[in-house]
Design a protein around this motif. Structure first.
Motif, mmCIF file in Angstrom:
data_model
loop_
_atom_site.group_PDB
_atom_site.id
_atom_site.type_symbol
_atom_site.label_atom_id
_atom_site.label_comp_id
_atom_site.label_asym_id
_atom_site.label_seq_id
_atom_site.Cartn_x
_atom_site.Cartn_y
_atom_site.Cartn_z
ATOM 1 N N ARG A 27 0.946 -1.116 0.071
ATOM 2 C CA ARG A 27 0.061 0.089 -0.039
ATOM 3 C C ARG A 27 0.896 1.287 0.185
ATOM 4 N N ASP A 31 -5.443 5.277 -2.314
ATOM 5 C CA ASP A 31 -6.669 4.827 -3.021
ATOM 6 C C ASP A 31 -6.352 3.420 -3.900
ATOM 7 N N THR A 32 -5.088 2.806 -3.551
ATOM 8 C CA THR A 32 -4.768 1.720 -4.177
ATOM 9 C C THR A 32 -4.121 0.677 -3.691
ATOM 10 N N ASP A 47 -1.737 -2.220 -9.963
ATOM 11 C CA ASP A 47 -2.300 -1.176 -8.964
ATOM 12 C C ASP A 47 -4.071 -1.456 -9.188
ATOM 13 N N VAL A 48 -4.504 -1.938 -8.082
ATOM 14 C CA VAL A 48 -6.050 -1.914 -8.049
ATOM 15 C C VAL A 48 -6.665 -0.654 -7.398
ATOM 16 N N PHE A 49 -7.470 0.034 -7.874
ATOM 17 C CA PHE A 49 -8.013 1.213 -7.364
ATOM 18 C C PHE A 49 -9.154 1.125 -6.549
ATOM 19 N N GLU A 50 -9.551 1.822 -5.800
ATOM 20 C CA GLU A 50 -10.687 1.790 -4.880
ATOM 21 C C GLU A 50 -11.928 1.630 -5.762
#
Length: 84
Positions: A27, A31-32, A47-50
């Motif tokens: 982290r 937001d990702t 990157d996995v965003f909110e």
């Protein structure tokens, strides 16, 4: 019971686990979640965003090994444009 579609992060983690791919979660932004996947000959950073969208970068190499400590400084400092 409602059938709720899981967040893309959970779908990605399940796929990686099903394929027995080594990965780690980090982290660095609020937001990702960064998913770092180790592959033969490289790695994948996802990157996995909110909000559920994904962005990724693929890094490819030949896995050769270097033992010259001066090369570490060269590699690190070239990225920020400094010579040491």
């Amino acid at each position: 019971m409602r059938n709720i579609d899981p967040h893309p992060l959970y779908r990605l983690l399940r796929r990686l686990e099903e394929g027995s791919f080594p990965f780690r979660l980090d982290r660095h932004r609020d937001d990702t979640v960064l998913v770092s996947v180790t592959l033969v000959g490289g790695r994948l950073e996802i990157d996995v965003f909110e909000d559920g969208h994904l962005e990724f970068a693929r890094f490819v190499g030949d896995e050769s090994v270097d033992s010259d400590p001066a090369r570490i400084d060269e590699i690190l400092w070239i990225g920020i444009g400094e010579k040491r």
